[in-house]
Design a protein around this motif. Structure first.
Motif, PDB file in Angstrom:
ATOM      1  N   ILE A 642      14.058  28.288  -9.379  1.00 59.47           N
ATOM      2  CA  ILE A 642      14.364  26.869  -9.481  1.00 59.47           C
ATOM      3  C   ILE A 642      13.607  26.066  -8.433  1.00 59.47           C
ATOM      4  N   SER A 643      13.441  26.670  -7.275  1.00 54.23           N
ATOM      5  CA  SER A 643      12.786  25.934  -6.189  1.00 54.23           C
ATOM      6  C   SER A 643      11.338  25.610  -6.548  1.00 54.23           C
ATOM      7  N   LYS A 644      10.849  26.171  -7.626  1.00 59.71           N
ATOM      8  CA  LYS A 644       9.496  25.829  -8.053  1.00 59.71           C
ATOM      9  C   LYS A 644       9.440  24.434  -8.663  1.00 59.71           C
ATOM     10  N   VAL A 645      10.582  23.959  -9.153  1.00 54.08           N
ATOM     11  CA  VAL A 645      10.589  22.574  -9.648  1.00 54.08           C
ATOM     12  C   VAL A 645      11.335  21.634  -8.711  1.00 54.08           C
ATOM     13  N   GLU A 646      12.261  22.154  -7.974  1.00 57.70           N
ATOM     14  CA  GLU A 646      13.067  21.295  -7.114  1.00 57.70           C
ATOM     15  C   GLU A 646      13.271  22.043  -5.808  1.00 57.70           C
ATOM     16  N   SER A 747      24.202  14.286 -15.608  1.00 62.44           N
ATOM     17  CA  SER A 747      24.245  13.304 -14.528  1.00 62.44           C
ATOM     18  C   SER A 747      23.432  13.749 -13.323  1.00 62.44           C
ATOM     19  N   ASN A 748      23.046  14.996 -13.318  1.00 64.79           N
ATOM     20  CA  ASN A 748      22.370  15.524 -12.152  1.00 64.79           C
ATOM     21  C   ASN A 748      20.915  15.825 -12.508  1.00 64.79           C
ATOM     22  N   SER A 749      20.024  15.049 -11.919  1.00 69.17           N
ATOM     23  CA  SER A 749      18.621  15.204 -12.304  1.00 69.17           C
ATOM     24  C   SER A 749      18.091  16.587 -11.954  1.00 69.17           C
ATOM     25  N   ASN A 750      18.624  17.166 -10.890  1.00 73.22           N
ATOM     26  CA  ASN A 750      18.212  18.527 -10.525  1.00 73.22           C
ATOM     27  C   ASN A 750      18.529  19.517 -11.635  1.00 73.22           C
ATOM     28  N   ASN A 751      19.735  19.360 -12.147  1.00 70.63           N
ATOM     29  CA  ASN A 751      20.162  20.283 -13.184  1.00 70.63           C
ATOM     30  C   ASN A 751      19.350  20.107 -14.464  1.00 70.63           C
ATOM     31  N   VAL A 752      19.056  18.866 -14.794  1.00 75.22           N
ATOM     32  CA  VAL A 752      18.250  18.612 -15.983  1.00 75.22           C
ATOM     33  C   VAL A 752      16.864  19.239 -15.821  1.00 75.22           C
ATOM     34  N   LYS A 753      16.299  19.025 -14.666  1.00 74.03           N
ATOM     35  CA  LYS A 753      14.982  19.608 -14.386  1.00 74.03           C
ATOM     36  C   LYS A 753      15.024  21.128 -14.451  1.00 74.03           C
ATOM     37  N   THR A 754      16.063  21.648 -13.851  1.00 73.87           N
ATOM     38  CA  THR A 754      16.224  23.102 -13.816  1.00 73.87           C
ATOM     39  C   THR A 754      16.231  23.681 -15.215  1.00 73.87           C
ATOM     40  N   LEU A 755      17.060  23.073 -16.054  1.00 78.66           N
ATOM     41  CA  LEU A 755      17.160  23.547 -17.424  1.00 78.66           C
ATOM     42  C   LEU A 755      15.837  23.405 -18.161  1.00 78.66           C
ATOM     43  N   ALA A 756      15.234  22.260 -17.975  1.00 81.66           N
ATOM     44  CA  ALA A 756      13.966  22.012 -18.670  1.00 81.66           C
ATOM     45  C   ALA A 756      12.936  23.062 -18.270  1.00 81.66           C
ATOM     46  N   TYR A 757      12.937  23.389 -17.003  1.00 78.04           N
ATOM     47  CA  TYR A 757      11.947  24.343 -16.524  1.00 78.04           C
ATOM     48  C   TYR A 757      12.259  25.765 -16.983  1.00 78.04           C
ATOM     49  N   LEU A 758      13.486  26.170 -16.788  1.00 80.15           N
ATOM     50  CA  LEU A 758      13.837  27.556 -17.088  1.00 80.15           C
ATOM     51  C   LEU A 758      13.866  27.834 -18.581  1.00 80.15           C
TER      52      LEU A 758
END
Length: 840
Positions: A642-646, A747-758
């Motif tokens: 995950i740290s690769k996107v955030e 609501s959490n942009s981190n989580n959205v990004k995480t999902l999108a990436y993974l």
RNA sequence: GGGCUCGUAGCUCAGUUGGUUAGAGCGCACGGUUCACAUCCGUGAGGUCAUAGGUUCGAAUCCUGUCGAGCCCACCA
């Protein structure tokens, strides 16, 4: 120092350098450790044979001991791990004898002084090999306190101990039947004799009644000892032979007249029920002979050959004599029959030669007196044995203990400090004054000296600071196979000389077996040699393979693939570190932002507690498994990905720093190497002396941390969906989610990004549900095939049925704890819901 | 003769005081390599927890018997 890490971990280059840094730092010596350190933790290393080679048994011991030591050192204790080596009387003497045999010599031809010179040369040559190998395993022991059981101070302690026990009347000398190894030409203690099942014969021999044509038949496995028979015995209850009791037998071949006696130890059902009694060459016969005051005739000598008492067989070997006697008996028609027979043959534990019971003048310890307090110490819980079941074994042995034969007719060892002049006998360390004193030629059982190990290594008999500080030791760690040899003896000796226990806890590890579950054997080549393995896979990998998946007291298998697997783990840690250390420097504070941040810090916090409590409860496998799981399947697989996107660099650093500390006791080399590349290799900065990391509770928001578990589940579900429907990994998918917890994600942009990436997601659409998680429903915009849907429906329906029947059981509702009932109800509701969605 | 341990997925083993639909590693199947790691990543298949009883609302877990494997102790010649 080069901070950039190589692509893979290369243990061979690194390990010896790291060990040197540790050793030179002086921190193995508790006197040099920084900080106040009020509590102490101490362990004595079981001393390996000074001329031996390190095997996996040693490696197991060293690993467990070193884990305990490094852990307690990091816990801020004054920590002593005291190393040493044992002279190993018989083993070493055998090796030296083999060496001189090559030049056609034996020890008697060479003489005592010259032989000992050779033995010391041998010790000098190989004595550093084993200590080098101990270093190679990473043992963080204090070499400045190293001892050898035959060094000057230790020898003085052994002599002091002997003299004191002698003067206290605990040691005596006497003619008794002992186990005699004819190859070693020495007496052995009962423990040094191993019984091996052997196919042999049972010979039925006719013993003529004196003055009669009748005879009794005796059954024996050792016809050659009949030359030393001094009676024939039957059970007093045996009606068959009652009328012969009191009469005599005319012993064949020797024509000696011997009595027919009764003894209740004779088993009527075995053989013919008539037993020949040879007090000089059989343990039971010796006892029967003593009780009936029978004469003793020694027919076998210490050299394994027949004595003069054997008449015409004088000088012949036991085997040859047996052969000839059987021939003679057959000729005289005195051999009634011969049966095949399986019995236990006694062999010398060290050299494997058959052991002859024979009568000899030896030194003994009155063990029963010593055993009493040793039993009490375990019974009262002063000494705790792990695993506890071995307490039973310990008690059984201690309760049935017999006098311990401590003299050996060997030269390599502590010569008995007793002096003779005419009829005078003196026990003293030095030669008594006056002319004509001659020292006892025998040496002491190796285990006599190693019995003093915990306190003599700390300076006893002097009253030293070390002794006060570090004795009793905290833990002794060893294989269960030397519970009697060593642990029991140390307990007896310490309680006698120190008036205190030698250790508070006994941890017994299992024995190392080969891949087929057999004892490793050097001669059969089934063993794994740890030293080449450390070079190939790294010491840390070996250490893990001896810890993970093993339980106290339970034997376990080791083979190369297993070690290779742990090498992969070490490399994983190396690469995670490589990734983190290659990130831009960040001076940012530790601030937890995303749910992933909370989750990983929470998991780390649990790991700290888990590892500490498992080490303290001697559950090393559980501690090691937790470390393995965290690093690979939580930190690397999720958080680092995950740290690769955030990226939250302070957290990455924090986790790595803490992880290196927590795992250091298990895998000291790789952790210290990464640490020193990162933090610089200054002595004060060494990982080995860092404090155990403190609790992170304050940082963590538990709810946020739990949210991340939802993300993990969702990601896994979507990946699963992709795999089942053969959707290429790179093909983008649209997923829409709603429900109680959907807010968490959207609501959490981190989580959205995480999902999108993974999960390679894009877009959202509203449709009926494809899948659901507790509090979350999601739809994947892809046509699900009926087969997989049907399969899922069946599974859910079955589960519902199971739950329903459980919850309709009135007894369950009445008797099970409410918490269990309500959780079962929740599950049912959830599953029903899930099923409904599937059926839509 | 006395005692101990083990029997859980093809293999090696976890499974703490009984309580999610029994887990891991390896192996196997399918898929994936620009960007820490192929010593890698993802997904999956695979188990009536040796067996028969018992205790319990509930047993891989506790008790008893049986079968199988191994070990320790002991003076049956």
């Amino acid at each position: 120092m080069n901070k950039e890490l190589e692509k893979t971990y290369l243990p061979k280059k690194i390990e010896s350098r790291i060990y040197q840094i540790w050793e030179k730092s002086g921190y193995f010596n508790p006197d040099n450790l920084p900080g106040p350190r009020k509590q102490t933790f101490s362990m004595a290393m079981p001393p390996p044979n000074v001329t031996g080679e390190l095997h996996l048994g040693h490696a197991t011991a060293l690993t467990i001991e070193d884990i305990l030591i490094r852990y307690h050192r990091m816990q801020g204790k004054k920590t002593l791990y005291l190393p040493g080596t044992d002279h190993a009387g018989i083993s070493t003497q055998i090796m030296v004898e083999k060496l001189i045999a090559k030049s056609g010599l034996d020890r008697h031809k060479l003489g005592r002084a010259a032989f000992l010179k050779q033995a010391w040369a041998w010790k000098k040559k190989y004595g550093t090999r084993i200590t080098g190998q101990i270093r190679q395993l990473g043992a963080s022991c204090d070499w400045s306190r190293e001892h050898f059981t035959m060094d000057e101070t230790f020898t003085a302690a052994v002599q002091t101990a002997f003299v004191r026990m002698y003067k206290d009347g605990l040691i005596y000398r006497g003619d008794r039947i002992v186990n005699w190894c004819t190859r070693c030409s020495s007496a052995l203690s009962d423990l040094e004799v191993k019984h091996q099942q052997t196919t042999s014969k049972l010979w039925y021999i006719k013993y003529p009644l004196f003055g009669s044509t009748k005879y009794l038949v005796v059954a024996t496995t050792r016809p050659e000892t009949m030359l030393g028979d001094t009676a024939v015995a039957v059970n007093p209850q045996d009606k068959r032979y009652k009328r012969y009791v009191g009469k005599t037998i005319l012993l064949p071949l020797t024509n000696r007249e011997v009595p027919i006696i009764t003894d209740k130890r004779i088993d009527m059902n075995f053989g013919s029920g008539v037993v020949k009694i040879t007090p000089a060459h059989d343990n039971l016969d010796y006892e029967i002979g003593a009780d009936h005051k029978l004469p003793i005739i020694n027919v076998i000598g210490p050299d394994g050959r027949m004595t003069k008492e054997a008449g015409e067989f004088y000088g012949k070997s036991v085997q040859e004599t047996r052969h000839q006697i059987l021939q003679r008996l057959e000729d005289e028609e005195l051999l009634e029959k011969t049966l095949d027979y399986i019995h236990n043959l006694a062999r010398c534990d060290r050299c494997g030669s058959p052991v002859e019971p024979l009568i000899s003048k030896q030194w003994f310890i009155k063990a029963k007196i010593l055993a009493k307090p040793a039993i009490a110490a375990v019974k009262s819980g002063q000494i705790k044995i792990v695993p506890q079941r071995f307490e039973k074994v310990y008690f059984h042995w201690m309760n049935n203990i017999k006098d311990w034969c401590i003299s050996r007719q060997l030269w390599w060892g502590h010569q008995i400090p007793v002096w003779y002049r005419g009829d005078q006998v003196r026990a003293s360390i030095t030669k008594p004054s006056g002319q004509g004193w001659r020292q006892d030629e025998d040496t002491l059982d190796t285990w006599f000296s190693s019995g003093l190990w915990t306190f003599s290594t700390l300076g006893w008999p002097k009253k030293t600071k070390d002794l006060k500080l570090y004795h009793p030791t905290s833990v002794i760690e060893t294989g269960w196979d030397i519970l009697f040899f060593w642990v029991a003896r140390m307990t007896m000796m310490s309680l006698y000389f120190m008036k205190e226990i030698p250790f508070k806890t006994v941890y017994l590890h299992g024995l190392v077996l080969d891949r087929h579950g057999k004892k490793m054997s050097k001669s059969k080549g089934t063993g794994v040699d740890p030293i080449p393995m450390t070079e190939k896979y790294g010491t840390d990998a070996i250490r893990l393979s001896l810890i993970l998946g093993t339980t106290a007291g339970q034997d376990f298998r080791v083979y190369e693939e297993k070690i290779a697997g742990y090498r992969n783990f070490i490399n994983k840690l190396w690469n995670v570190s490589r990734f983190i250390l290659s990130q831009p420097k960040s001076k940012g504070k530790l601030i937890l932002k995303s749910s992933a941040d909370h989750w990983i810090i929470n998991r780390l916090n649990q790991l700290k507690k888990n590892v500490a409590s498992n080490i303290e409860n001697y559950r090393f496998s559980d501690a090691g498994t937790a470390i393995y799981e965290f690093l690979w399947h939580e930190f690397a697989d999720w958080y680092v990905e995950i740290s690769k996107v955030e990226k939250n660099i302070p957290i990455l650093n924090y986790i790595l720093e803490n992880f290196l500390k927590i795992s250091h006791p298990f895998i000291p080399f790789v952790t210290e190497e990464i640490w020193s590349r990162w933090k610089g290799g200054a002595k004060k900065n060494l990982l080995m002396i860092q404090d155990w990391p403190s609790d992170d509770k304050k940082l963590i928001n538990k709810k946020t941390s739990e949210q991340f578990q939802l993300i993990i589940n969702l990601v896994t579900n979507i990946r699963n969906f992709r795999a089942v429907h053969k959707i290429p990994p790179r093909a983008k998918l649209s997923v829409y989610f709603w429900g109680k917890h959907s807010h968490t994600i959207t609501s959490n942009s981190n989580n959205v990004k995480t999902l999108a990436y993974l999960d390679k997601l894009e877009g959202q659409k509203q449709r009926k549900a494809t899948g659901s998680l507790p509090g979350l429903e999601y739809f994947i915009d892809y046509k699900q095939d009926n087969h997989s849907k049907k399969k899922e429906i069946t599974a859910v329906s079955q589960y519902i049925q199971k739950l329903e029947s459980k919850l309709s059981n009135k007894k369950f509702l009445a008797k099970a704890p409410p918490a269990i009932v309500s959780s079962e109800k929740d599950k049912l509701a959830e599953q029903r819901d899930k099923l409904q969605k599937l059926l839509k």
